[in-house]
Design a protein around this motif. Structure first.
Motif, PDB file in Angstrom:
ATOM      1  N   GLU A  66       0.814  -1.212   0.247  1.00 17.93           N
ATOM      2  CA  GLU A  66      -0.050   0.089   0.044  1.00 17.93           C
ATOM      3  C   GLU A  66       0.909   1.538   0.222  1.00 17.93           C
ATOM      4  OE1 GLU A  66      -3.871   0.208   0.069  1.00 17.93           O
ATOM      5  OE2 GLU A  66      -3.032  -1.708  -0.901  1.00 17.93           O
ATOM      6  N   ARG A  67       1.924   1.275   0.598  1.00 17.15           N
ATOM      7  CA  ARG A  67       2.844   2.399   0.658  1.00 17.15           C
ATOM      8  C   ARG A  67       3.412   2.625  -0.675  1.00 17.15           C
ATOM      9  NH1 ARG A  67       3.457   6.364   3.467  1.00 17.15           N
ATOM     10  NH2 ARG A  67       1.432   6.070   2.676  1.00 17.15           N
ATOM     11  N   ILE A  68       3.553   1.768  -1.631  1.00 18.73           N
ATOM     12  CA  ILE A  68       4.224   1.696  -2.988  1.00 18.73           C
ATOM     13  C   ILE A  68       3.201   2.237  -3.798  1.00 18.73           C
ATOM     14  CG2 ILE A  68       4.038  -0.396  -4.061  1.00 18.73           C
ATOM     15  CD1 ILE A  68       6.967   1.971  -4.418  1.00 18.73           C
ATOM     16  N   VAL A  69       1.851   1.897  -3.596  1.00 13.63           N
ATOM     17  CA  VAL A  69       0.775   2.314  -4.333  1.00 13.63           C
ATOM     18  C   VAL A  69       0.459   3.789  -4.272  1.00 13.63           C
ATOM     19  CG1 VAL A  69      -1.970   2.012  -4.658  1.00 13.63           C
ATOM     20  CG2 VAL A  69      -0.346  -0.080  -4.513  1.00 13.63           C
ATOM     21  N   ASP A  70       0.564   4.213  -2.804  1.00 19.65           N
ATOM     22  CA  ASP A  70       0.336   5.517  -2.361  1.00 19.65           C
ATOM     23  C   ASP A  70       1.363   6.413  -3.310  1.00 19.65           C
ATOM     24  OD1 ASP A  70      -1.939   5.588  -1.094  1.00 19.65           O
ATOM     25  OD2 ASP A  70      -1.030   4.790   0.734  1.00 19.65           O
ATOM     26  N   LYS A  71       2.617   5.794  -3.336  1.00 22.01           N
ATOM     27  CA  LYS A  71       3.792   6.619  -3.915  1.00 22.01           C
ATOM     28  C   LYS A  71       3.530   6.982  -5.411  1.00 22.01           C
ATOM     29  CE  LYS A  71       8.589   7.364  -4.063  1.00 22.01           C
ATOM     30  NZ  LYS A  71      10.067   6.945  -3.136  1.00 22.01           N
ATOM     31  N   ALA A  72       3.276   5.600  -6.051  1.00 20.52           N
ATOM     32  CA  ALA A  72       2.612   5.820  -7.424  1.00 20.52           C
ATOM     33  C   ALA A  72       1.490   6.899  -7.764  1.00 20.52           C
ATOM     34  CB  ALA A  72       2.261   4.359  -7.851  1.00 20.52           C
ATOM     35  N   ALA A  73       0.496   6.750  -6.881  1.00 17.94           N
ATOM     36  CA  ALA A  73      -0.488   7.917  -7.210  1.00 17.94           C
ATOM     37  C   ALA A  73      -0.108   9.223  -6.979  1.00 17.94           C
ATOM     38  CB  ALA A  73      -1.433   7.601  -6.137  1.00 17.94           C
ATOM     39  N   ALA A  74       0.716   9.333  -6.100  1.00 19.09           N
ATOM     40  CA  ALA A  74       1.255  10.756  -5.889  1.00 19.09           C
ATOM     41  C   ALA A  74       2.295  11.266  -7.171  1.00 19.09           C
ATOM     42  CB  ALA A  74       2.279  10.841  -4.707  1.00 19.09           C
ATOM     43  N   GLU A  75       3.107  10.257  -7.589  1.00 21.93           N
ATOM     44  CA  GLU A  75       4.015  10.571  -8.661  1.00 21.93           C
ATOM     45  C   GLU A  75       3.128  10.897 -10.154  1.00 21.93           C
ATOM     46  OE1 GLU A  75       7.625   8.534  -9.275  1.00 21.93           O
ATOM     47  OE2 GLU A  75       8.083   8.438  -7.259  1.00 21.93           O
ATOM     48  N   LEU A  76       2.202  10.169 -10.133  1.00 26.71           N
ATOM     49  CA  LEU A  76       1.387  10.322 -11.243  1.00 26.71           C
ATOM     50  C   LEU A  76       0.150  11.422 -11.236  1.00 26.71           C
ATOM     51  CD1 LEU A  76       0.718   6.482 -12.369  1.00 26.71           C
ATOM     52  CD2 LEU A  76       2.236   8.064 -13.341  1.00 26.71           C
ATOM     53  N   GLY A  77       0.090  11.998  -9.982  1.00 23.97           N
ATOM     54  CA  GLY A  77      -0.951  13.118  -9.696  1.00 23.97           C
ATOM     55  C   GLY A  77      -2.409  12.459  -9.619  1.00 23.97           C
ATOM     56  N   MET A  78      -2.416  11.188  -9.369  1.00 30.67           N
ATOM     57  CA  MET A  78      -3.906  10.527  -9.205  1.00 30.67           C
ATOM     58  C   MET A  78      -4.450  10.287  -7.880  1.00 30.67           C
ATOM     59  SD  MET A  78      -3.500   7.110 -11.725  1.00 30.67           S
ATOM     60  CE  MET A  78      -5.251   6.805 -11.777  1.00 30.67           C
ATOM     61  N   ASP A  79      -5.583  10.476  -7.818  1.00 27.37           N
ATOM     62  CA  ASP A  79      -6.404  10.339  -6.375  1.00 27.37           C
ATOM     63  C   ASP A  79      -5.964   9.042  -5.889  1.00 27.37           C
ATOM     64  OD1 ASP A  79      -8.716   9.335  -4.695  1.00 27.37           O
ATOM     65  OD2 ASP A  79      -9.046  11.724  -4.942  1.00 27.37           O
ATOM     66  N   PRO A  80      -5.681   8.800  -4.806  1.00 28.58           N
ATOM     67  CA  PRO A  80      -5.324   7.179  -4.261  1.00 28.58           C
ATOM     68  C   PRO A  80      -6.617   6.324  -4.469  1.00 28.58           C
ATOM     69  CG  PRO A  80      -5.412   8.978  -2.400  1.00 28.58           C
ATOM     70  CD  PRO A  80      -5.566   9.669  -3.604  1.00 28.58           C
ATOM     71  N   VAL A  81      -7.600   7.104  -4.305  1.00 24.40           N
ATOM     72  CA  VAL A  81      -8.936   6.039  -4.625  1.00 24.40           C
ATOM     73  C   VAL A  81      -8.958   5.578  -6.047  1.00 24.40           C
ATOM     74  CG1 VAL A  81     -11.344   5.843  -4.928  1.00 24.40           C
ATOM     75  CG2 VAL A  81     -10.258   7.012  -2.793  1.00 24.40           C
ATOM     76  N   ASP A  82      -8.638   6.691  -7.048  1.00 25.45           N
ATOM     77  CA  ASP A  82      -8.870   6.062  -8.210  1.00 25.45           C
ATOM     78  C   ASP A  82      -7.689   5.139  -9.056  1.00 25.45           C
ATOM     79  OD1 ASP A  82     -10.922   8.049  -8.632  1.00 25.45           O
ATOM     80  OD2 ASP A  82      -9.683   9.711  -9.226  1.00 25.45           O
ATOM     81  N   ILE A  83      -6.557   5.315  -8.443  1.00 25.05           N
ATOM     82  CA  ILE A  83      -5.593   4.374  -8.808  1.00 25.05           C
ATOM     83  C   ILE A  83      -5.845   2.988  -8.271  1.00 25.05           C
ATOM     84  CG2 ILE A  83      -3.826   4.442  -7.002  1.00 25.05           C
ATOM     85  CD1 ILE A  83      -1.562   4.450  -8.932  1.00 25.05           C
ATOM     86  N   ARG A  84      -6.416   2.970  -7.056  1.00 30.69           N
ATOM     87  CA  ARG A  84      -6.729   1.531  -6.746  1.00 30.69           C
ATOM     88  C   ARG A  84      -7.934   1.005  -7.226  1.00 30.69           C
ATOM     89  NH1 ARG A  84      -4.294   4.103  -2.507  1.00 30.69           N
ATOM     90  NH2 ARG A  84      -3.149   2.961  -0.855  1.00 30.69           N
ATOM     91  N   ARG A  85      -8.996   1.911  -7.744  1.00 31.73           N
ATOM     92  CA  ARG A  85     -10.168   1.273  -8.210  1.00 31.73           C
ATOM     93  C   ARG A  85      -9.754   0.877  -9.734  1.00 31.73           C
ATOM     94  NH1 ARG A  85     -15.370   2.384  -7.701  1.00 31.73           N
ATOM     95  NH2 ARG A  85     -15.173   4.262  -6.459  1.00 31.73           N
ATOM     96  N   ARG A  86      -8.935   1.350 -10.461  1.00 33.87           N
ATOM     97  CA  ARG A  86      -8.383   1.070 -11.903  1.00 33.87           C
ATOM     98  C   ARG A  86      -7.892  -0.224 -12.007  1.00 33.87           C
ATOM     99  NH1 ARG A  86      -7.128   3.500 -16.530  1.00 33.87           N
ATOM    100  NH2 ARG A  86      -7.845   5.615 -15.461  1.00 33.87           N
ATOM    101  N   ASN A  87      -7.139  -0.774 -10.879  1.00 27.93           N
ATOM    102  CA  ASN A  87      -6.325  -2.077 -10.654  1.00 27.93           C
ATOM    103  C   ASN A  87      -7.092  -3.035  -9.902  1.00 27.93           C
ATOM    104  OD1 ASN A  87      -3.644  -1.399 -11.916  1.00 27.93           O
ATOM    105  ND2 ASN A  87      -4.209   0.541 -10.717  1.00 27.93           N
ATOM    106  N   LEU A  88      -8.395  -2.891  -9.315  1.00 32.61           N
ATOM    107  CA  LEU A  88      -8.903  -3.851  -8.687  1.00 32.61           C
ATOM    108  C   LEU A  88      -9.152  -5.321  -9.411  1.00 32.61           C
ATOM    109  CD1 LEU A  88     -11.275  -2.143  -6.319  1.00 32.61           C
ATOM    110  CD2 LEU A  88      -9.248  -3.086  -5.620  1.00 32.61           C
ATOM    111  N   ILE A  89      -9.221  -6.345  -8.898  1.00 30.01           N
ATOM    112  CA  ILE A  89      -9.449  -7.318  -9.749  1.00 30.01           C
ATOM    113  C   ILE A  89     -11.028  -7.678 -10.035  1.00 30.01           C
ATOM    114  CG2 ILE A  89      -9.454 -10.106  -9.469  1.00 30.01           C
ATOM    115  CD1 ILE A  89      -7.064  -9.827  -7.645  1.00 30.01           C
ATOM    116  N   PRO A  90     -11.333  -7.580 -11.264  1.00 25.50           N
ATOM    117  CA  PRO A  90     -12.798  -7.558 -11.435  1.00 25.50           C
ATOM    118  C   PRO A  90     -13.534  -8.797 -10.950  1.00 25.50           C
ATOM    119  CG  PRO A  90     -11.784  -8.173 -13.344  1.00 25.50           C
ATOM    120  CD  PRO A  90     -10.459  -7.868 -12.538  1.00 25.50           C
TER     121      PRO A  90
END
Length: 822
Positions: free
Chosen positions: A394-418
């Protein structure tokens, strides 16, 4: 089939056959008061220290004041002659009479683990001698009369330095301080990193913590010299698995050892086996021929227990595309195991079971180095490595969201297993049985009022307040399989490829139809196993859970039972109770059909009995049939025996074997739950204090058994997660001396520190377990550290502060702020 016949090429990507559709449930899913509570609330629960046996002696342990030293001599004569002393046993004497403690780590013959140190001490607090006296006070006094001569050695404290050091060794026979090292590669990692748009890197530090239940580990050994039998009263929570190992250490045939369980005032992993207390009490009873009680004091528990948690250094890399789609994950972990490695690297198996979390990540590389140092060894602590793994991911996911300028909710939603991808196999091979992650996320966002909180945050920040919001979407593996004990090694180095993790129950219906279920795991330790068992039996026989009697059996003559751990027991009890109930109900059906002179197919189970379909007045209740089964043999079908009792041993619901080259570890932790935690905090930049303003937790652990109890698990786990994130830490100085000796130093959160948790639930039943149940015993602790870390980041984003080390104490937060200011 013999063990050597077990195939190693079983396909690992096939889905298991689904269980029968779940029937309408009457008790499962209802909030039921715990059946254990009346005795506990009235002070009638019997703990180990409440037990007094005739002629009982008391044991205390002399502990090393040094982190690393050779034992030159131990002179115990003055202690042996002290008032009330019956026996003294030194480390060298114990080594001559008793075998080492059980050890599932690598090369156990080269880093021998004993109840008392024999050649040298390897951490402050390691046992050197045991004193047994008529009273504990006498034993404590005599302990001070033992003279030990030490030859001091340089302490090995820093695991990063220890990994490179071959001159100073914790165990000379190993020839290295790295007890285990391996890199696992799952999928096309190199290709995925090479073709990714962005690679995000992080260095992280997860500090050492420990479990502190209300009552410590304890045991009473009671040896009968006439028969050679040993009874051990213990608060271990893993009875059957403890028995054979303790028997070997004590030199007693396993069929002459009976471990008898007692309720436990909490465990959190600390009582997973209780090797030291069990063997200490039992060996001293064997020596004296009298019952011997050994109860850890708080310092014993903290310095010499076997429940210190993970102590890790992480290098993490995440490869992803610019739209936020994840591709591949690399983890390089150095884990400080302390002086011994009793469970091997099992905590990394927990991490590998859900290494990619709830996200679609197609490849993974995982390197682990298990390093030995002069500290208390690791053991089991709630989460057992999955906690640290979730946090790092979760730390690396948050860092990725920050570097891409994405909302932390949006980057998670985009990658959730359907949901249509389940059963889903992650790169390491483990199967996730079922899931529907977006509704959990949406439920949590709505419950938290995410949009509204962002608006409030903006207003509060405009006032100069440092307010942050954190989110995690994380998984909780449950129901471990035995392959994780050996897939770390090549096939040629594995003597027995164990695949069983059973749980047995016995079920009896008496002459008038009353039900008793016998468990072979521990009684109450926080997870309400009696309540779970009573509810499961009540569900099968249409009775009230309060009318089901639950009893516990010792190991001698008992059924195999692995007990709790890895959030497994509710799932396993459900399978075992369902199996035993079917045996009894099938017999009831045969008796009913014979008695009513109808075909079995014409009967159906309704409201606690069998009745003719469409004829409510033509029925036999359980009590009616039980009377026949016990008292009227002539009314039974030909060949049917009297009585109504059944044993059932339920094994792992879905296990597949690892591939020989370990490019796929198979399915070994398949019942995977999911959760979303959201938290709002305010950070005081002057003091570093963190105030939790709001906390929401939404969990999906399959079919809920008892929401009342499960909510307690979530808030308890969250409380421990708060401690993990903000305050709890076991530290050592450069000399290997523990810097934490009391609760003045080891800061467990109080009721004032733990937020009121707003609970929510989703239910995605498992297709492979009875009633669709998944485990949830480590709920909260696996999620809270990541959520709080993210919230602190968000609160201090204007200062460029990120939480890269836990716990994020006030001192650390202030230090990070000052570092950024300079």
């Amino acid at each position: 089939m013999t063990q050597t016949d077990i195939p190693t090429d079983v396909p690992v990507a096939t889905a298991p056959a689904p269980m029968a559709p779940h029937k309408d449930l009457k008790w499962i899913g209802r909030s039921v008061k715990r059946v254990e509570d009346p005795k506990l609330l009235r002070g009638l629960g019997r703990y180990i220290d409440d037990v007094v046996l005739p002629g009982m002696l008391h044991a205390v342990v002399l502990r090393s004041p040094h982190a690393h030293a050779r034992i030159v001599s131990v002179d115990a004569e003055r202690a042996r002659n002290a008032p009330g002393v019956v026996a003294v046993l030194t480390g060298p004497e114990a080594a001559a009479r008793f075998a080492p403690l059980p050890d599932s780590g690598p090369a156990p013959d080269k880093h021998v683990w004993r109840v008392l140190a024999a050649d040298k001490v390897r951490y402050v607090g390691e046992g050197v001698a045991v004193v047994v006296a008529e009273t504990r006070y006498q034993a404590e006094d005599a302990r001070t009369l033992i003279d030990v001569t030490y030859d001091l050695l340089d302490p090995i404290v820093d695991p990063l330095e220890a990994a490179e050091n071959t001159d100073d060794l914790v165990h000379e026979a190993l020839g290295t301080n790295v007890a285990y090292e391996r890199t696992f590669t799952f999928g096309e990692v190199a290709h995925d990193f090479a073709t990714a748009d962005v690679v995000v890197r992080d260095r992280l530090r997860w500090g050492r913590q420990t479990a502190h239940p209300l009552d410590t580990t304890a045991a009473i050994g009671d040896y009968d010299p006439g028969t050679g039998e040993m009874v051990v009263h213990t608060n271990s929570i893993s009875m059957t698995w403890l028995a054979f190992g303790a028997a070997v250490a004590l030199g007693i045939p396993s069929n002459k050892l009976d471990l008898r369980p007692y309720i436990s005032g909490g465990s959190f992993g600390s009582k997973q086996f209780c090797w030291r207390s069990t063997v200490t009490a039992a060996m001293m009873s064997k020596i004296t021929g009298r019952p011997v009680k050994y109860v850890e004091d708080r310092l014993d528990h903290q310095l010499n227990g076997d429940q210190h948690g993970s102590d890790r250094y992480y290098d993490v890399e995440l490869a992803l595309m610019r739209d936020g789609t994840f591709r591949s994950l690399k983890i390089d972990c150095v884990d400080d195991y302390g002086a011994y490695i009793q469970f091997g690297v099992g905590s990394h198996g927990n991490a590998l079971a859900q290494v990619t979390g709830p996200y679609r990540i197609t490849s993974t590389e995982y390197r682990v180095r298990a390093v030995l140092t002069n500290k208390t060894q690791q053991g089991a602590y709630r989460g057992f490595g999955a906690d640290a793994g979730n946090w790092a991911l979760e730390r690396i996911v948050d860092k990725a969201a920050a570097e891409l300028g994405m909302d932390p909710v949006d980057i998670r939603r985009r990658n959730l297993i359907p949901p249509d991808a389940f059963p889903y196999h992650i790169p390491s091979g483990n199967m996730y049985d079922s899931g529907n992650y977006e509704p959990v996320l949406d439920h949590a966002l709505e419950r938290f009022g995410y949009a509204g909180w962002r608006e409030k945050q903006a207003l509060m920040r405009a006032e100069g307040r440092k307010v942050g919001i954190g989110i995690v979407t994380a998984n909780e593996r449950s129901v471990y399989g035995a392959t994780e004990f050996w897939f770390w090694f090549d096939d040629k180095d594995v003597p027995v490829k164990t695949t069983s993790t059973p749980e047995g129950v016995s079920l009896t219906v008496d002459t008038v139809g009353n039900l008793t279920v016998t468990l072979y795991s521990t009684p109450f330790w926080g997870n309400s196993s009696d309540t779970v068992a009573a509810m499961l039996v009540a569900e099968e026989f249409d009775v009230d859970p309060a009318d089901v009697t639950v009893v516990h059996h010792g190991t001698k003559g008992g059924l195999p039972a692995a007990g709790p751990g890895g959030s497994r027991l509710t799932v396993m009890l459900a399978g075992a109770v369902t199996g035993a109930a079917k045996k009894i109900k099938d017999k009831l059906l045969r008796i009913a059909a014979h008695d009513m002179e109808v075909d079995e197919a014409d009967l159906e189970w309704v409201d606690g009995g069998y009745q003719v379909r469409g004829a409510e007045d033509a029925r036999r209740s359980t009590a009616d049939l039980a009377m026949l089964a016990y008292l009227v043999k002539t009314a039974l079908p030909a060949g049917e025996e009297s009585g109504l009792a059944a044993n059932f041993v339920y094994d792992h619901p879905h296990l597949t074997m690892p591939k020989p080259d370990r490019s796929d570890l198979g399915s070994f932790y398949p019942c995977v739950g999911h959760a979303c935690h959201l938290v709002a905090v305010e950070v005081d930049p002057e003091t570093g204090a963190v105030d939790i303003l709001d906390y929401v937790a939404v969990h999906d652990s399959g079919t809920l058994v008892n929401p009342r109890s499960y909510d307690g698990q979530i808030v308890g786990g969250t409380a421990q997660g708060v401690g993990t994130a903000l305050s709890e830490e076991l530290t050592y100085d450069a000399g290997g001396n523990p810097q934490v000796g009391t609760f003045w130093d080891y800061l467990i959160p109080t009721a004032l520190d733990v937020p009121e948790v707003d609970f929510g639930h989703e239910q995605t039943p498992s297709p492979i377990t009875a009633h669709g149940i998944k485990g949830g015993g480590e709920a909260g602790r696996l999620m809270a550290p990541g959520a709080l870390s993210a919230a602190i980041d968000d609160a201090l984003r204007d200062h460029g502060v990120r939480v890269t080390e836990l716990p994020a104490t006030p001192e650390r937060i202030v230090g990070w702020l000052r570092k950024e200011e300079t």
